[in-house]
Every structure is written in structure tokens, then in C-alpha cells.
Design a protein around this motif. Structure first.
Motif, PDB file in Angstrom:
ATOM      1  N   ALA A 193      -0.957 -23.440  -9.002  1.00  0.00           N
ATOM      2  CA  ALA A 193      -1.366 -22.583 -10.017  1.00  0.00           C
ATOM      3  C   ALA A 193      -1.833 -20.700  -9.497  1.00  0.00           C
ATOM      4  CB  ALA A 193      -2.237 -23.250 -10.993  1.00  0.00           C
ATOM      5  N   TYR A 194      -2.501 -21.571  -8.723  1.00  0.00           N
ATOM      6  CA  TYR A 194      -3.169 -20.679  -7.079  1.00  0.00           C
ATOM      7  C   TYR A 194      -2.172 -19.606  -7.020  1.00  0.00           C
ATOM      8  CZ  TYR A 194      -5.181 -18.532  -3.078  1.00  0.00           C
ATOM      9  OH  TYR A 194      -5.715 -17.528  -2.790  1.00  0.00           O
ATOM     10  N   LEU A 195      -0.709 -19.238  -6.253  1.00  0.00           N
ATOM     11  CA  LEU A 195       0.323 -18.851  -6.858  1.00  0.00           C
ATOM     12  C   LEU A 195       0.456 -17.428  -7.888  1.00  0.00           C
ATOM     13  CD1 LEU A 195       2.565 -20.876  -4.531  1.00  0.00           C
ATOM     14  CD2 LEU A 195       1.586 -18.815  -3.807  1.00  0.00           C
ATOM     15  N   LYS A 196       0.191 -18.904  -8.584  1.00  0.00           N
ATOM     16  CA  LYS A 196       0.450 -18.070 -10.689  1.00  0.00           C
ATOM     17  C   LYS A 196      -1.157 -16.860 -10.396  1.00  0.00           C
ATOM     18  CE  LYS A 196       3.176 -21.528 -13.098  1.00  0.00           C
ATOM     19  NZ  LYS A 196       3.340 -22.565 -14.042  1.00  0.00           N
ATOM     20  N   ILE A 197      -2.004 -17.412 -10.055  1.00  0.00           N
ATOM     21  CA  ILE A 197      -3.016 -16.475 -10.395  1.00  0.00           C
ATOM     22  C   ILE A 197      -3.281 -15.238  -9.565  1.00  0.00           C
ATOM     23  CG2 ILE A 197      -5.753 -16.501 -10.408  1.00  0.00           C
ATOM     24  CD1 ILE A 197      -5.876 -19.007 -11.008  1.00  0.00           C
ATOM     25  N   ASN A 198      -2.617 -15.572  -8.563  1.00  0.00           N
ATOM     26  CA  ASN A 198      -2.936 -14.803  -7.620  1.00  0.00           C
ATOM     27  C   ASN A 198      -1.477 -14.104  -7.174  1.00  0.00           C
ATOM     28  OD1 ASN A 198      -5.968 -14.718  -5.460  1.00  0.00           O
ATOM     29  ND2 ASN A 198      -5.152 -17.262  -6.265  1.00  0.00           N
ATOM     30  N   PHE A 199      -0.465 -14.109  -8.146  1.00  0.00           N
ATOM     31  CA  PHE A 199       1.142 -13.534  -7.793  1.00  0.00           C
ATOM     32  C   PHE A 199       0.748 -12.163  -7.945  1.00  0.00           C
ATOM     33  CE2 PHE A 199       5.115 -12.013  -9.877  1.00  0.00           C
ATOM     34  CZ  PHE A 199       5.838 -11.883  -8.440  1.00  0.00           C
ATOM     35  N   LYS A 200       0.290 -11.327  -8.418  1.00  0.00           N
ATOM     36  CA  LYS A 200      -0.115  -9.629  -8.666  1.00  0.00           C
ATOM     37  C   LYS A 200      -0.620  -9.711  -7.217  1.00  0.00           C
ATOM     38  CE  LYS A 200      -1.340  -5.809 -11.063  1.00  0.00           C
ATOM     39  NZ  LYS A 200      -1.822  -5.275 -12.335  1.00  0.00           N
ATOM     40  N   LYS A 201      -1.143 -10.485  -6.419  1.00  0.00           N
ATOM     41  CA  LYS A 201      -1.834  -9.192  -5.112  1.00  0.00           C
ATOM     42  C   LYS A 201      -0.382  -9.773  -4.367  1.00  0.00           C
ATOM     43  CE  LYS A 201      -5.247 -11.848  -3.783  1.00  0.00           C
ATOM     44  NZ  LYS A 201      -6.344 -12.191  -3.533  1.00  0.00           N
ATOM     45  N   ILE A 202      -0.227 -10.829  -4.132  1.00  0.00           N
ATOM     46  CA  ILE A 202       0.950 -11.324  -3.088  1.00  0.00           C
ATOM     47  C   ILE A 202       1.914 -10.678  -3.346  1.00  0.00           C
ATOM     48  CG2 ILE A 202       2.046 -13.098  -2.475  1.00  0.00           C
ATOM     49  CD1 ILE A 202      -0.115 -14.911  -3.363  1.00  0.00           C
ATOM     50  N   ASN A 203       2.701  -9.997  -4.477  1.00  0.00           N
ATOM     51  CA  ASN A 203       3.872  -9.450  -4.402  1.00  0.00           C
ATOM     52  C   ASN A 203       3.430  -8.148  -4.099  1.00  0.00           C
ATOM     53  OD1 ASN A 203       6.573  -9.983  -5.001  1.00  0.00           O
ATOM     54  ND2 ASN A 203       6.118  -8.708  -6.944  1.00  0.00           N
ATOM     55  N   ASN A 204       2.265  -7.383  -4.335  1.00  0.00           N
ATOM     56  CA  ASN A 204       1.886  -5.717  -3.897  1.00  0.00           C
ATOM     57  C   ASN A 204       1.962  -6.376  -2.471  1.00  0.00           C
ATOM     58  OD1 ASN A 204       1.844  -5.429  -6.214  1.00  0.00           O
ATOM     59  ND2 ASN A 204      -0.019  -5.525  -6.349  1.00  0.00           N
ATOM     60  N   ALA A 205       1.536  -7.072  -1.976  1.00  0.00           N
ATOM     61  CA  ALA A 205       1.516  -7.365  -0.466  1.00  0.00           C
ATOM     62  C   ALA A 205       3.317  -7.440   0.697  1.00  0.00           C
ATOM     63  CB  ALA A 205       0.691  -7.933   0.222  1.00  0.00           C
ATOM     64  N   TYR A 206       4.113  -8.670  -0.873  1.00  0.00           N
ATOM     65  CA  TYR A 206       5.369  -7.942   0.131  1.00  0.00           C
ATOM     66  C   TYR A 206       5.932  -7.141  -0.153  1.00  0.00           C
ATOM     67  CZ  TYR A 206       9.413  -9.416  -0.295  1.00  0.00           C
ATOM     68  OH  TYR A 206      11.842  -9.710  -0.115  1.00  0.00           O
ATOM     69  N   LEU A 207       5.896  -5.808  -1.357  1.00  0.00           N
ATOM     70  CA  LEU A 207       6.562  -4.955  -1.290  1.00  0.00           C
ATOM     71  C   LEU A 207       5.707  -4.312  -0.176  1.00  0.00           C
ATOM     72  CD1 LEU A 207       6.327  -4.515  -5.199  1.00  0.00           C
ATOM     73  CD2 LEU A 207       8.174  -5.324  -3.824  1.00  0.00           C
ATOM     74  N   ASP A 208       5.169  -3.986   0.242  1.00  0.00           N
ATOM     75  CA  ASP A 208       4.469  -3.452   1.568  1.00  0.00           C
ATOM     76  C   ASP A 208       5.429  -4.190   1.936  1.00  0.00           C
ATOM     77  OD1 ASP A 208       2.694  -1.370  -0.195  1.00  0.00           O
ATOM     78  OD2 ASP A 208       0.478  -2.628   0.255  1.00  0.00           O
ATOM     79  N   TYR A 209       4.959  -5.382   2.700  1.00  0.00           N
ATOM     80  CA  TYR A 209       6.499  -5.614   4.471  1.00  0.00           C
ATOM     81  C   TYR A 209       7.203  -5.643   3.978  1.00  0.00           C
ATOM     82  CZ  TYR A 209       7.590  -9.783   6.845  1.00  0.00           C
ATOM     83  OH  TYR A 209       8.315 -10.357   7.846  1.00  0.00           O
ATOM     84  N   LEU A 210       8.153  -4.999   3.204  1.00  0.00           N
ATOM     85  CA  LEU A 210       9.735  -4.715   3.632  1.00  0.00           C
ATOM     86  C   LEU A 210       9.421  -3.213   3.940  1.00  0.00           C
ATOM     87  CD1 LEU A 210      11.235  -5.002  -0.899  1.00  0.00           C
ATOM     88  CD2 LEU A 210      11.031  -6.927   1.432  1.00  0.00           C
ATOM     89  N   LEU A 211       8.614  -2.687   4.305  1.00  0.00           N
ATOM     90  CA  LEU A 211       8.435  -1.506   4.869  1.00  0.00           C
ATOM     91  C   LEU A 211       7.858  -1.364   6.013  1.00  0.00           C
ATOM     92  CD1 LEU A 211       6.447   1.077   1.625  1.00  0.00           C
ATOM     93  CD2 LEU A 211       9.071   1.171   2.651  1.00  0.00           C
ATOM     94  N   THR A 212       7.453  -2.350   6.034  1.00  0.00           N
ATOM     95  CA  THR A 212       6.663  -2.688   8.064  1.00  0.00           C
ATOM     96  C   THR A 212       7.720  -3.599   8.571  1.00  0.00           C
ATOM     97  OG1 THR A 212       4.719  -3.796   7.283  1.00  0.00           O
ATOM     98  CG2 THR A 212       4.687  -1.950   6.499  1.00  0.00           C
ATOM     99  N   GLY A 213       7.959  -4.377   7.757  1.00  0.00           N
ATOM    100  CA  GLY A 213       8.614  -5.843   8.740  1.00  0.00           C
ATOM    101  C   GLY A 213       6.965  -6.448   9.197  1.00  0.00           C
ATOM    102  N   GLY A 214       7.814  -6.889  10.156  1.00  0.00           N
ATOM    103  CA  GLY A 214       6.446  -7.849  10.564  1.00  0.00           C
ATOM    104  C   GLY A 214       6.225  -7.119  12.493  1.00  0.00           C
ATOM    105  N   PHE A 215       6.897  -5.723  12.434  1.00  0.00           N
ATOM    106  CA  PHE A 215       6.087  -5.300  13.487  1.00  0.00           C
ATOM    107  C   PHE A 215       4.510  -4.791  13.300  1.00  0.00           C
ATOM    108  CE2 PHE A 215      10.629  -4.325  13.125  1.00  0.00           C
ATOM    109  CZ  PHE A 215      10.995  -5.885  14.864  1.00  0.00           C
ATOM    110  N   LEU A 216       3.819  -5.305  14.166  1.00  0.00           N
ATOM    111  CA  LEU A 216       2.026  -4.917  14.503  1.00  0.00           C
ATOM    112  C   LEU A 216       1.899  -3.481  14.295  1.00  0.00           C
ATOM    113  CD1 LEU A 216       0.497  -7.654  16.305  1.00  0.00           C
ATOM    114  CD2 LEU A 216      -0.340  -7.169  13.524  1.00  0.00           C
TER     115      LEU A 216
END
Length: 411
Positions: free
Chosen positions: A148-171
Motif C-alpha cells: 500500500a505504501y509503494l502504491k501511494i508513493n509510486f509517482k514519486k518513486i517512479n520519477n526518481a527511477y527515470l532520473d536514475y536511468l540517466l545518472t546510473g549509480g555513479f555519485l
């Protein structure tokens, strides 16, 4: 002990944090940190001797950063170990030239049966990325409440994921993107120079590697053989193609998985394999390299939009590998022995990834159907990884990457 991984993932910072901890209880004269850039074998020997002669009695701590820059460094370390001069010494060898350090540490001595000695530091996982950008994810312990928590916060999480696709995991790249909302061409070049430099150190052709990576992007998510990957290049034989691909895997650029032999649940090495790039940011770097692109950030975003489903498949594999390597207690662990893909002989059924008889099928698309679940039922447990749909045993990729540790731990 050894610590290896690609550049800019935080290895040197990690070492300095450990030194800070050691300083709380150790004599500073008994701690040596040295970065070995442009150091010769004889100089490495002199530095070790000088340190051992000038330090006090008691336990000593030696940290060598970028040790692969020293030719035959493993012979120096072995000499001091065999002569007994490393008694009461903790020695950590670190390097970004992963191909060198991987091969060399296998020839080093050590106290067998004393736990894991060789470690990998990967770029940040998506879950670690959320921590880095200070996005708080507070999952309830109850499974239904977590969902339920993931569903409520999905839009915020998914937007962060789309940014992650650009930056990867390099600090460094994460910081640049969150400060400027873009990534400069020079930042892509830094990582390309790392790849090219590692290739040159081992006498591998930049041109051959570039052609192979081009073919990897052309065949992304598809089954390939060394012969089919060789097709369309001017590389002499498919054996050379295999040699370069495996070298790029050792350098943490590629992830290679094999088809599973269904009855034995082991890799079927002679058959085809699938080849992915290990981090989404490295895909952007390779995109710039093979097409000689300027203003890559803008052009790569267009490429990402067109190929996002394929890229997301590779991201899932990378996350699974990071989890398994982090939680393995073995110095000889290889993800290729436990993670596979599978198709039946008629090629009418296919599973993207299998681990411990758990099937993961990636359907990064807007709609799913009952047919998408069909092949999953041939396995003990199966998950459908979607774009945004929560359903029975189906989760959006961005949400699943936050909770899949818990699912795997239950198996």
C-alpha cells in the motif's frame, strides 16, 4: 584483502573512512596509505620497507590505492608475505583496473578459512540512489502495508527511477545531474577514458571493443552467440569476440548470462547467451562513443525514450547481480553460475531471468494480460515486472527494486 570496482564508485573514500576508524585505536605511525599512480615495482618495494622499518611494534595497516598501476605488483606483495614481513599486518589492495586486480589476487596468498577476502564495490543500486538523493522510503514491516505504501508513493518513486536511468549509480554523475539538471560531455568522456585505458593496459584494441559494444547495443536483450556477435565487425574470429566480451565483463562494463539447462538448473555454456551493459549511465557513455556524439545528454534522452523497455531489462539484471555479490560470502562467487535466462526448444516460451527457480519476466509496458503470466507458472515462483501496474505477483519495476531483497531473502 582486495577491493575492486569501476572508477568513481567511492573506493578511495571507503578506504579513508576505514583509516579514520583505525586511527581511533592505532598508532598513526603504523598506518600506511599510498596511491600507486605512476609507481614502479622497485619503488613499491622501497615504500613498504621504509614503512615497516619506521613503524612501531604492534599491528600495522597498509592501504594501497590504484595498485594495478604498478607492473608485477602481485609479485612484490607475495614476496613480503612469503618472507614473513607482513606478520601482524592488515593489507588492503584497491584498484579501478578491475581486469588486472581480478586476475592478480587469484595468485596471492591468504589465510584460508578466515572469511571473505576479495570484495567488489559496484555503482549504487536504485535503492541506494534514493538514499543518496535523500528520498526517504519507510516501508512498513507488514507485507500488505508495504505494498500500500509503494502504491501511494509510486509517482514519486517512479520519477526518481527515470532520473536514475540517466545518472546510473555513479555519485559524481548523480551530483552533477541534481545540481545542473544535465550531464556534460566531459563527464561521459571521463568514464570512456577509464574503459579505453583499461583496454590499452592489457593490449586490447580500442577499435575491436568499440565494434563489440556497438553489436551489444544492436542485439540488446536478444539471444546471441559469439559468432552472431562477431557478425558485422572486422574482428578476425568469434574467439576474439569472446575474449573481448569477457574482458569487458571483468571490467564491470558488461553483464553476460547464459541459457539455463532446464532439468539440471545449470548454465548451458555452448548455447547462446544474453549480454547487457552493467549500469544505465554506461549505456549513455557507450552511446556517445560508438556514434561520436556531441551534446550527448539531449540525444541520449531521445535514445532512452525509444529503447527504455530494453534498457530496463538490463537494469533489473544489474540490480540482481549487485544484490547477490553483496550478499555472497565466497571469494569465487560468479553470478553466471546462478542467474540465467531460459527458452524452450520451440522458442515458444521464454523467461528473462531465473534465480533459484524463481522466474522474473520483464514487461515494461502499459498493459499486461493473463498470457504474460503463462510461462511463469512453469517455475516454483514467478514475478511479472511491469511499467506501472500492480497486480497479483506483478509489480512496477521501480517499486520492485525497493522490495525485491525481501522477496529473495524469503526463498
Amino acid at each position: 584483502y582486495s577491493l575492486r570496482g569501476p572508477r568513481q564508485v567511492g573506493k578511495t573514500t571507503f578506504i579513508k573512512q576505514r583509516i579514520k576508524e583505525v586511527l581511533d585505536n592505532a598508532n598513526p605511525k603504523n598506518i600506511l596509505f599510498f596511491s600507486c599512480d605512476n609507481l614502479r615495482k622497485q619503488e613499491l618495494e622501497e615504500i613498504i620497507n621504509l614503512f615497516l622499518d619506521s613503524s612501531d611494534d604492534g599491528r600495522k595497516f597498509i592501504f594501497f590505492d590504484e595498485i594495478p598501476f604498478v607492473d608485477d605488483w602481485e609479485l612484490v606483495i607475495k614476496h613480503f608475505y612469503d618472507s614473513g614481513k607482513f606478520r601482524k599486518c592488515f593489507v588492503l589492495l584497491c584498484g579501478s583496473n578491475s581486469l588486472d586486480i581480478k586476475r592478480s589476487v587469484e595468485r596471492l596468498p591468504g589465510r584460508e578459512g578466515k572469511g571473505k577476502r576479495h570484495f567488489i564495490m559496484n555503482p549504487l543500486s536504485f535503492k541506494e540512489y534514493l538514499q543518496a538523493i535523500e528520498m526517504k522510503i519507510e516501508l512498513p514491516k507488514d507485507e500488505k502495508k508495504s505494498l500500500a505504501y509503494l502504491k501511494i508513493n509510486f509517482k514519486k518513486i517512479n520519477n526518481a527511477y527515470l532520473d536514475y536511468l540517466l545518472t546510473g549509480g555513479f555519485l559524481k554523475i548523480i551530483n552533477e545531474y541534481h545540481d545542473t539538471k544535465k550531464i556534460s560531455d566531459s563527464s561521459y568522456d571521463v568514464y570512456l577514458k577509464w574503459i579505453i585505458g583499461d583496454l590499452a593496459k592489457f593490449g586490447l584494441s580500442e577499435r575491436y571493443a568499440k565494434q563489440i559494444l556497438h553489436r551489444v547495443l544492436e542485439t540488446y536483450t536478444s539471444e546471441v552467440s559469439w559468432s552472431s556477435l562477431h557478425s558485422g565487425t572486422d574482428i578476425d574470429t568469434h574467439n576474439t569476440t569472446a575474449k573481448y566480451s569477457e574482458a569487458l565483463e571483468d571490467m564491470f562494463v558488461l553483464n553476460i548470462i547464459y541459457k539455463m539447462e532446464y532439468n539440471k538448473k545449470i548454465p548451458d555454456y555452448p548455447k547462446s547467451k544474453k549480454i547487457y551493459i552493467s549500469d544505465p549511465f554506461l549505456i549513455a557513455c557507450i552511446h556517445k562513443w560508438i556514434y561520436s556524439i556531441e551534446n550527448n545528454f539531449i540525444k541520449y534522452k531521445e535514445y532512452l525514450q525509444k529503447n527504455i523497455a530494453k534498457i530496463c531489462e538490463g537494469v533489473f539484471l544489474s540490480e540482481l547481480i549487485k544484490y547477490l555479490e553483496k550478499n555472497s560470502n565466497s571469494d569465487v562467487f560468479s553470478y553466471g553460475d546462478v542467474v540465467f535466462y531460459w527458452t524452450n526448444k520451440a522458442k515458444t516460451k521464454e523467461i528473462d531471468f531465473i534465480y533459484k527457480n524463481i522466474a522474473f519476466e520483464i514487461k515494461y509496458q502499459n498493459q499486461i494480460s493473463n498470457e504474460d503470466y503463462k510461462t511463469l507458472r512453469d517455475f516454483k515462483k514467478g514475478y511479472l515486472i511491469t511499467k506501472m501496474i500492480f497486480d497479483e505477483d506483478a509489480y512496477p519495476l521501480s517499486a520492485f527494486l525497493i522490495i525485491f531483497n525481501e522477496f529473495l531473502l524469503k526463498t
